[in-house]
Scaffold this motif. Structure first.
Motif, PDB file in Angstrom:
ATOM      1  N   ASN A  24       1.057  -1.353  -0.211  1.00 37.01           N
ATOM      2  CA  ASN A  24      -0.081   0.123   0.091  1.00 37.01           C
ATOM      3  C   ASN A  24       0.965   1.326  -0.119  1.00 37.01           C
ATOM      4  O   ASN A  24       0.090   2.509  -0.447  1.00 37.01           O
ATOM      5  CB  ASN A  24      -0.782  -0.239   1.565  1.00 37.01           C
ATOM      6  N   LEU A  25       2.004   1.268   1.208  1.00 35.91           N
ATOM      7  CA  LEU A  25       2.461   2.486   0.729  1.00 35.91           C
ATOM      8  C   LEU A  25       3.003   2.281  -0.421  1.00 35.91           C
ATOM      9  O   LEU A  25       3.763   3.539  -1.171  1.00 35.91           O
ATOM     10  CB  LEU A  25       4.002   2.320   2.072  1.00 35.91           C
ATOM     11  N   LEU A  26       4.183   1.814  -1.194  1.00 36.81           N
ATOM     12  CA  LEU A  26       4.245   2.107  -2.643  1.00 36.81           C
ATOM     13  C   LEU A  26       3.685   2.593  -3.648  1.00 36.81           C
ATOM     14  O   LEU A  26       4.322   2.638  -4.327  1.00 36.81           O
ATOM     15  CB  LEU A  26       4.892   0.499  -2.704  1.00 36.81           C
ATOM     16  N   TRP A  27       2.208   1.345  -3.106  1.00 37.73           N
ATOM     17  CA  TRP A  27       1.130   2.710  -4.524  1.00 37.73           C
ATOM     18  C   TRP A  27       1.057   4.020  -4.124  1.00 37.73           C
ATOM     19  O   TRP A  27       0.793   4.855  -5.035  1.00 37.73           O
ATOM     20  CB  TRP A  27      -0.695   1.412  -4.028  1.00 37.73           C
ATOM     21  N   ILE A  28       0.967   4.387  -2.632  1.00 38.51           N
ATOM     22  CA  ILE A  28       0.903   5.679  -2.833  1.00 38.51           C
ATOM     23  C   ILE A  28       2.046   6.252  -3.299  1.00 38.51           C
ATOM     24  O   ILE A  28       1.903   7.376  -3.338  1.00 38.51           O
ATOM     25  CB  ILE A  28       0.990   5.803  -1.240  1.00 38.51           C
ATOM     26  N   LEU A  29       2.885   6.235  -2.996  1.00 39.03           N
ATOM     27  CA  LEU A  29       4.309   6.024  -2.996  1.00 39.03           C
ATOM     28  C   LEU A  29       4.552   6.600  -4.791  1.00 39.03           C
ATOM     29  O   LEU A  29       5.208   7.779  -5.203  1.00 39.03           O
ATOM     30  CB  LEU A  29       6.010   5.825  -2.195  1.00 39.03           C
ATOM     31  N   CYS A  30       4.294   5.703  -5.669  1.00 33.55           N
ATOM     32  CA  CYS A  30       4.482   5.916  -7.232  1.00 33.55           C
ATOM     33  C   CYS A  30       3.106   6.495  -7.397  1.00 33.55           C
ATOM     34  O   CYS A  30       2.957   6.754  -8.810  1.00 33.55           O
ATOM     35  CB  CYS A  30       3.982   4.535  -7.060  1.00 33.55           C
ATOM     36  N   SER A  31       2.055   7.259  -6.571  1.00 37.88           N
ATOM     37  CA  SER A  31       0.699   7.887  -7.283  1.00 37.88           C
ATOM     38  C   SER A  31       1.181   9.292  -6.487  1.00 37.88           C
ATOM     39  O   SER A  31      -0.297   9.400  -6.307  1.00 37.88           O
ATOM     40  CB  SER A  31      -0.430   6.914  -6.728  1.00 37.88           C
ATOM     41  N   ILE A  32       1.618   9.737  -6.379  1.00 34.51           N
ATOM     42  CA  ILE A  32       2.177  10.490  -4.598  1.00 34.51           C
ATOM     43  C   ILE A  32       0.771  12.055  -5.056  1.00 34.51           C
ATOM     44  O   ILE A  32       0.460  12.841  -5.099  1.00 34.51           O
ATOM     45  CB  ILE A  32       3.516  10.991  -4.877  1.00 34.51           C
ATOM     46  N   PRO A  33       1.745  12.127  -6.285  1.00 34.51           N
ATOM     47  CA  PRO A  33       0.438  13.461  -7.178  1.00 34.51           C
ATOM     48  C   PRO A  33      -0.568  13.649  -7.272  1.00 34.51           C
ATOM     49  O   PRO A  33      -1.401  14.217  -6.610  1.00 34.51           O
ATOM     50  CB  PRO A  33       1.484  13.940  -8.922  1.00 34.51           C
ATOM     51  N   VAL A  34      -1.307  12.127  -7.518  1.00 35.36           N
ATOM     52  CA  VAL A  34      -2.263  12.024  -7.634  1.00 35.36           C
ATOM     53  C   VAL A  34      -3.130  12.248  -5.978  1.00 35.36           C
ATOM     54  O   VAL A  34      -4.389  13.011  -5.602  1.00 35.36           O
ATOM     55  CB  VAL A  34      -3.038  10.881  -7.915  1.00 35.36           C
ATOM     56  N   PHE A  35      -2.353  11.876  -5.128  1.00 36.68           N
ATOM     57  CA  PHE A  35      -3.262  11.665  -3.777  1.00 36.68           C
ATOM     58  C   PHE A  35      -2.608  12.929  -3.143  1.00 36.68           C
ATOM     59  O   PHE A  35      -3.309  13.187  -2.535  1.00 36.68           O
ATOM     60  CB  PHE A  35      -2.003  10.480  -2.925  1.00 36.68           C
ATOM     61  N   PHE A  36      -1.760  14.113  -3.993  1.00 34.23           N
ATOM     62  CA  PHE A  36      -1.538  15.096  -3.181  1.00 34.23           C
ATOM     63  C   PHE A  36      -2.865  16.257  -3.306  1.00 34.23           C
ATOM     64  O   PHE A  36      -3.266  16.846  -3.047  1.00 34.23           O
ATOM     65  CB  PHE A  36       0.140  15.559  -3.626  1.00 34.23           C
ATOM     66  N   MET A  40      -5.654  17.634  -1.124  1.00 30.76           N
ATOM     67  CA  MET A  40      -5.787  19.126  -1.047  1.00 30.76           C
ATOM     68  C   MET A  40      -7.441  19.526  -1.413  1.00 30.76           C
ATOM     69  O   MET A  40      -7.995  20.264  -1.371  1.00 30.76           O
ATOM     70  CB  MET A  40      -4.717  19.662  -2.351  1.00 30.76           C
ATOM     71  N   GLY A  41      -8.029  18.662  -2.879  1.00 31.69           N
ATOM     72  CA  GLY A  41      -9.119  19.182  -2.754  1.00 31.69           C
ATOM     73  C   GLY A  41      -9.815  18.665  -2.078  1.00 31.69           C
ATOM     74  O   GLY A  41     -11.253  19.801  -1.967  1.00 31.69           O
ATOM     75  N   LEU A  42      -9.981  17.610  -0.713  1.00 29.02           N
ATOM     76  CA  LEU A  42     -11.050  16.835  -0.008  1.00 29.02           C
ATOM     77  C   LEU A  42     -10.635  17.446   1.098  1.00 29.02           C
ATOM     78  O   LEU A  42     -11.647  18.206   1.646  1.00 29.02           O
ATOM     79  CB  LEU A  42     -10.752  15.411   0.079  1.00 29.02           C
ATOM     80  N   LEU A  50     -12.504  22.687  -4.864  1.00 29.99           N
ATOM     81  CA  LEU A  50     -12.495  21.017  -5.205  1.00 29.99           C
ATOM     82  C   LEU A  50     -12.686  21.058  -6.841  1.00 29.99           C
ATOM     83  O   LEU A  50     -12.164  19.625  -7.611  1.00 29.99           O
ATOM     84  CB  LEU A  50     -13.455  19.778  -4.399  1.00 29.99           C
ATOM     85  N   MET A  51     -13.744  20.999  -8.130  1.00 31.24           N
ATOM     86  CA  MET A  51     -13.984  21.162  -8.617  1.00 31.24           C
ATOM     87  C   MET A  51     -12.345  21.529  -9.822  1.00 31.24           C
ATOM     88  O   MET A  51     -12.502  20.958 -11.307  1.00 31.24           O
ATOM     89  CB  MET A  51     -14.759  21.916  -9.281  1.00 31.24           C
ATOM     90  N   SER A  52     -11.581  22.717  -9.067  1.00 31.65           N
ATOM     91  CA  SER A  52     -10.510  23.334 -10.324  1.00 31.65           C
ATOM     92  C   SER A  52      -9.311  21.758  -9.573  1.00 31.65           C
ATOM     93  O   SER A  52      -8.613  22.091 -10.684  1.00 31.65           O
ATOM     94  CB  SER A  52     -10.205  24.001  -9.225  1.00 31.65           C
ATOM     95  N   THR A  53      -9.522  21.286  -8.906  1.00 29.00           N
ATOM     96  CA  THR A  53      -8.560  19.650  -8.894  1.00 29.00           C
ATOM     97  C   THR A  53      -8.884  18.506  -9.724  1.00 29.00           C
ATOM     98  O   THR A  53      -8.381  17.981 -10.369  1.00 29.00           O
ATOM     99  CB  THR A  53      -8.498  19.227  -7.145  1.00 29.00           C
TER     100      THR A  53
END
Length: 275
Positions: A24-36, A40-42, A50-53
């Motif tokens: 799970n940590l590897l998944w998040i680290l490789c997708s860090i821009p999406v999660f960031f 921020m939108g949430l 939220l819509m702008s993100t």
């Protein structure tokens, strides 16, 4: 050293906690821009923020989240098919590399599909009462496409197909197995709800994605195995019918040959009598 009894159970539980959390940590680290940007939108107070993100997420998702999810499903496939002791880092990044292009193209296709659905939904929701019904139809499309995403990753890491075949089959499996699709949607929805509402995102960081991937591939593999068994039974029945037809044909040929011999013998006997 192998532990037994209570200690063995605790050891296996701790081992699975470690496996799920690492992936799970590897998944998040490789997708860090999406999660960031998603985080921020949430946490933003304004709906406009939220819509702008969303456009940013739509651009980043195919290139980061989809390949990372494919890598996570690669590891989940190993676990479900009995290879529990695979090297986590090596298997994850091998799956990331091998499936990057297909997952990226698939991500672009899914983003395009979601965009078409959203645009049509907001168009028809603003129309009259008659056309508003079509908006509900696009909600149903959204549910189907969302469920097919889980099958998309499962098919990608389990079978060798072209990207359009993977997308088509994932949607067909979703529609063709409504009960399994509903179970998958509900269970994954419960996982997401619990992870987002409990322990201040602790479960999101360490367990959400890996648990969803493992459960989704287990569900897919169970359905796929049943389908293979049915197909094998049909093939065996067809082979049995073919064998019976060939045996009957051979028997008929033997009878015809016997009849011809008897006829020839009868003719020869008549000829001898005439002589």
């Amino acid at each position: 050293m192998e532990f037994r009894g209570v200690m063995g159970g605790l050891y296996r539980i701790s081992e699975w906690i470690m496996r799920l959390s690492v992936i799970n940590l590897l998944w998040i680290l490789c997708s860090i821009p999406v999660f960031f940007f998603g985080f921020m939108g949430l946490v933003s107070q304004s709906p406009d923020a939220l819509m702008s993100t969303l456009p940013i997420l739509a651009i980043l998702t195919p290139f980061t989240l989809f390949p990372a999810t494919a890598a996570m499903f690669t590891v989940a496939r190993k676990w479900v098919t009995g290879e529990e002791d695979v090297p986590l880092l090596k298997t994850f990044f091998r799956g990331y590399k091998e499936n990057y292009v297909q997952s990226m193209v698939g991500g672009l296709l899914y983003v395009l599909i979601y965009t078409i659905i959203i645009v049509n939904y907001f168009f028809y929701i603003k129309q009259g009462s008659t056309l508003k019904v079509l908006a509900v139809l696009f909600i149903a499309f959204t549910v189907i496409i969302t469920i097919s995403l889980f099958n998309f990753f499962s098919i990608m890491v389990h079978l060798h197909m072209k990207i359009l075949q993977i997308v088509k089959n994932s949607i067909l499996i979703t529609i063709g197995n409504p009960i399994n699709s509903i179970v998958m949607l509900l269970c994954n929805g419960v996982i997401v709800y619990v992870c987002l509402t409990k322990l201040n995102f602790f479960l999101v960081v360490f367990f959400m994605g890996s648990i969803m991937a493992t459960f989704s591939f287990w569900q897919f593999n169970r359905s796929f195995t049943k389908l293979q068994m049915k197909q094998q039974e049909l093939e065996e029945k067809e082979q049995q019918k073919l064998a019976e037809a060939q045996a009957e044909e051979a028997e008929n040929e033997a009878e015809d040959t016997t009849a011809e011999k008897e006829s020839d013998k009868h003719k020869s006997d008549e000829n001898e009598k005439n002589r």
